[in-house]
Write a protein that holds these residues in place. Sequence first.
Motif, PDB file in Angstrom:
ATOM      1  N   ALA A  25      40.094 -44.463 -14.925  1.00 49.68           N
ATOM      2  CA  ALA A  25      39.322 -43.980 -16.078  1.00 49.68           C
ATOM      3  C   ALA A  25      37.843 -43.880 -15.715  1.00 49.68           C
ATOM      4  O   ALA A  25      37.171 -42.905 -16.078  1.00 49.68           O
ATOM      5  N   TYR A  26      37.315 -44.864 -15.002  1.00 50.53           N
ATOM      6  CA  TYR A  26      35.920 -44.835 -14.572  1.00 50.53           C
ATOM      7  C   TYR A  26      35.681 -43.661 -13.629  1.00 50.53           C
ATOM      8  O   TYR A  26      34.675 -42.958 -13.735  1.00 50.53           O
ATOM      9  N   ALA A  27      36.609 -43.433 -12.708  1.00 49.89           N
ATOM     10  CA  ALA A  27      36.482 -42.311 -11.774  1.00 49.89           C
ATOM     11  C   ALA A  27      36.478 -40.988 -12.523  1.00 49.89           C
ATOM     12  O   ALA A  27      35.687 -40.089 -12.218  1.00 49.89           O
ATOM     13  N   ALA A  28      37.328 -40.851 -13.531  1.00 45.46           N
ATOM     14  CA  ALA A  28      37.383 -39.610 -14.314  1.00 45.46           C
ATOM     15  C   ALA A  28      36.081 -39.386 -15.078  1.00 45.46           C
ATOM     16  O   ALA A  28      35.565 -38.265 -15.128  1.00 45.46           O
ATOM     17  N   LYS A  29      35.537 -40.457 -15.665  1.00 48.76           N
ATOM     18  CA  LYS A  29      34.282 -40.342 -16.407  1.00 48.76           C
ATOM     19  C   LYS A  29      33.137 -39.969 -15.457  1.00 48.76           C
ATOM     20  O   LYS A  29      32.299 -39.124 -15.778  1.00 48.76           O
ATOM     21  N   THR A  30      33.108 -40.583 -14.290  1.00 47.97           N
ATOM     22  CA  THR A  30      32.075 -40.287 -13.298  1.00 47.97           C
ATOM     23  C   THR A  30      32.196 -38.842 -12.825  1.00 47.97           C
ATOM     24  O   THR A  30      31.190 -38.128 -12.694  1.00 47.97           O
ATOM     25  N   ARG A  31      33.428 -38.394 -12.596  1.00 49.37           N
ATOM     26  CA  ARG A  31      33.653 -37.015 -12.169  1.00 49.37           C
ATOM     27  C   ARG A  31      33.204 -36.034 -13.253  1.00 49.37           C
ATOM     28  O   ARG A  31      32.580 -35.008 -12.965  1.00 49.37           O
ATOM     29  N   GLU A  32      33.485 -36.350 -14.510  1.00 53.16           N
ATOM     30  CA  GLU A  32      33.067 -35.495 -15.618  1.00 53.16           C
ATOM     31  C   GLU A  32      31.543 -35.405 -15.694  1.00 53.16           C
ATOM     32  O   GLU A  32      30.979 -34.319 -15.869  1.00 53.16           O
ATOM     33  N   SER A  33      30.871 -36.534 -15.538  1.00 54.04           N
ATOM     34  CA  SER A  33      29.402 -36.537 -15.557  1.00 54.04           C
ATOM     35  C   SER A  33      28.836 -35.717 -14.402  1.00 54.04           C
ATOM     36  O   SER A  33      27.867 -34.969 -14.577  1.00 54.04           O
TER      37      SER A  33
END
Length: 77
Positions: A25-33
């Motif tokens: 989930a953290y990786a997905a949020k970072t990728r989105e940012s």
Amino acid sequence: MSELPAPADHARQQLEPDAADGLRAYAAKTRESADQLAAVLEDIAANGLPSVEDCTPWEELREAHLDRLAAQRPAVA
């Protein structure tokens, strides 16, 4: 990096399922940012900088962010 296989001579410690889910989930949020930032930079490269009238002063952005952070944390007496 995730496409690289783990070295054969080093055993990797497996994460608990909840920890692995949190990390994903953290990786997905970072990728989105990162994708949002890249889109803004590409827009600036293609169209130039926005006019001053269309921008928000950084002081207003800072204060709004500090207000959001303060709202997330309980008040200490």
